[in-house]
Enzyme design. Structure first.
Site, short mmCIF file in Angstrom:
data_model
loop_
_atom_site.label_atom_id
_atom_site.label_comp_id
_atom_site.label_asym_id
_atom_site.label_seq_id
_atom_site.Cartn_x
_atom_site.Cartn_y
_atom_site.Cartn_z
N ASP A 202 21.10 4.09 62.38
CA ASP A 202 21.30 5.52 62.18
C ASP A 202 20.17 6.38 62.66
O ASP A 202 20.21 7.63 62.63
CB ASP A 202 21.74 6.06 60.67
CG ASP A 202 22.94 5.32 60.32
OD1 ASP A 202 23.58 4.82 61.07
OD2 ASP A 202 23.20 5.42 59.28
N THR A 203 19.04 5.70 63.06
CA THR A 203 17.95 6.44 63.72
C THR A 203 17.64 6.10 64.95
O THR A 203 18.51 6.13 65.98
CB THR A 203 16.79 5.98 62.74
OG1 THR A 203 16.67 4.38 62.62
CG2 THR A 203 17.04 6.60 61.39
#
Length: 479
Positions: free
Chosen positions: A227-228
């Site tokens: 998610d990053t």
């Protein structure tokens, strides 16, 4: 099974979650060997392992998997450049398909069984795993999953307060990144399921020097770059892995650490992932070098099999095209790899998804087929067969369960629950209501709804080849 509308809703939720995370790393604990309230589960005491089983090239194998990153992106990170200088770069390492979950399944079960999505899957007990092979030789093992709520958790994901922002909640843990829990042969056995531990347990095990001989380590959805970004996961590696490389309870002179990714972010390239071999077991003369041998996630199985002279799963771990043993382990064991390298023009395509028949593909569904019982893996031992395996079931005409209106039996939650530290069984309805976020419940509810159509659908299509087996699966029988 999940409808297209449900999938769309989950995708939107995932996108919203990813967008909500600030691209700035914050350590979840003061160090990787200290407990924290950011992980909901307290330590459940330390592991109990048997005597160390000597391996040919290493006595401990630790895999750390990161997420969805192209080779060039990882190579651009100063952190990865630093780690590469401290180990051996495996420049021709490949994921085996897309998306994430089938790669994890492959690393545990020697196959991804046609899987082409990230939904809830639970493979029946006749699908063997690396756990069977390790336990047959008394090699200790564990799975360490950051932010998993308690040992043996079998849910689809887990949501808790957002420790990064201090506001709202976040689904940090997902089942799809926990490979061995996907298999009922592991999840249904308390002694096995409870060896899936969170990072508070990991801290306790490092401090007590009880890290087992085979470990699979999965960071949470922000620390693994899912998610990053590569910068975020690089910062996590500096916090987590850097100090552990200097900790003799984690990294000994007989420890091999594999740092890799599940897949590339770009699906149009052939899934080449940045992978580094680290740890004291990497021969000194190989530090800072590059290995051009062709490897895939199946190589993590064949390498372990070769090192401890294990049996095999009789699946892709014994397919010599895609299961080369890490070169220095092959040298130590006398195993002969194929000649494929990073410069070969005929490497297998490993970026294809959705077209492979199997029990995890509702459009091309088959039961679990028997492994190749005559295969000989890198360890030389026999193919492991559960007592329930039908050795004659070597082929099957794929069925389109979606068109038949039949729920995929592998997408039904079996109901194994270890919240109290022991096994209890819960119904699909109860499993849905107790799920941490309701996502498991959506799958269970969809499956329960579809099950009402099963009898009629099977009856209408009973003339099609193979639907006797399909009916058996729909009734909950294991083929």
């Amino acid at each position: 099974m999940l409808t297209s509308a449900t999938f769309a809703a989950l995708s939107l939720a995932a996108s919203a979650q990813a967008a909500a995370i600030a691209q700035s790393f914050a350590p979840p604990a003061t160090s990787p060997t200290t407990e924290t309230k950011n992980y909901t589960g307290a330590s459940n005491s330390t592991l109990s392992n048997g005597p160390v089983v000597k391996g040919a090239a290493f006595d401990r194998f630790i895999q750390i998997w990161l997420e969805n990153t192209d080779y060039a992106t990882a190579a651009s990170s100063p952190t990865f450049q630093n780690l590469t200088s401290r180990g051996m770069l495996m420049e021709s390492y490949y994921g085996v398909t897309h998306p994430s979950e089938p790669n994890y399944a492959a690393a545990a079960g020697g196959d991804f069984f046609g899987m082409a999505g990230d939904a809830f899957y639970a493979f029946p007990k006749n699908a063997s795993t690396i756990v069977d092979l390790l336990e047959a030789k008394n090699v200790s093992w564990a799975s360490y999953q950051e932010n998993m709520p308690y040992d043996g958790f079998t849910g689809f994901n887990y949501t808790e307060p957002n420790y990064l922002t201090g506001n709202g909640s976040y689904a940090y843990y997902v089942r799809k990144h926990n490979p061995t829990i996907l298999f009922d042969s592991v999840a249904s056995v308390p002694e096995r399921a409870l060896r899936h531990r969170n990072f508070n347990d990991f801290a306790a095990d490092v401090n007590a020097d009880t890290i087992p001989q085979w470990s699979f380590i999965t960071p949470n959805l922000v620390n693994d770059a899912h998610d990053t970004t590569i910068d975020f996961t690089s910062a996590w590696l500096e916090y987590f892995l850097y100090p552990l490389l200097e900790n003799p309870n984690f990294n000994t002179n007989r420890t091999l650490i594999l740092l890799t990714f599940d897949e590339t972010e770009t699906y149009t390239v052939n899934n080449n992932i940045y992978t580094i071999a680290l740890g004291g077991a990497v021969p000194t003369e190989l530090i800072g070098t590059t290995d051009s041998t062709y490897y895939t996630h199946y190589s993590s199985l064949s390498t372990v099999e070769a090192n401890w002279q294990l049996g095999s799963l009789g699946r892709q771990d014994t397919n010599k095209t895609v299961s080369n043993v890490y070169s220095f382990v092959a040298n130590a064991t006398g195993y002969k790899n194929n000649d494929l390298t990073s410069s070969s023009t005929d490497l297998p395509l490993t970026n294809i998804t959705g077209t492979i028949p199997g029990p995890a593909n509702s459009a091309y569904w088959t039961p679990i087929l028997a492994p190749n019982v005559s295969a000989v893996g890198a360890g030389g031992g026999p193919v492991h067969l559960d007592a329930s395996v039908d050795k004659s079931l070597t082929s099957y005409t794929p069925q389109n369960l979606t068109a038949l209106g039949v729920a995929n039996p592998e997408s039904t939650d079996p109901g194994y629950n270890y919240a109290a530290g022991t096994l209890s069984m819960v119904s699909s309805t109860a499993a849905a209501s107790s799920a941490a976020t309701g996502t498991t419940g959506a799958i269970a509810a969809a499956s329960a709804s579809a099950s009402g159509k099963t009898s009629a659908a099977v009856s209408q299509a009973s003339i099609a080849k193979g639907l006797v087996a399909l009916a058996a699966m729909a009734l909950g029988l294991v083929l």
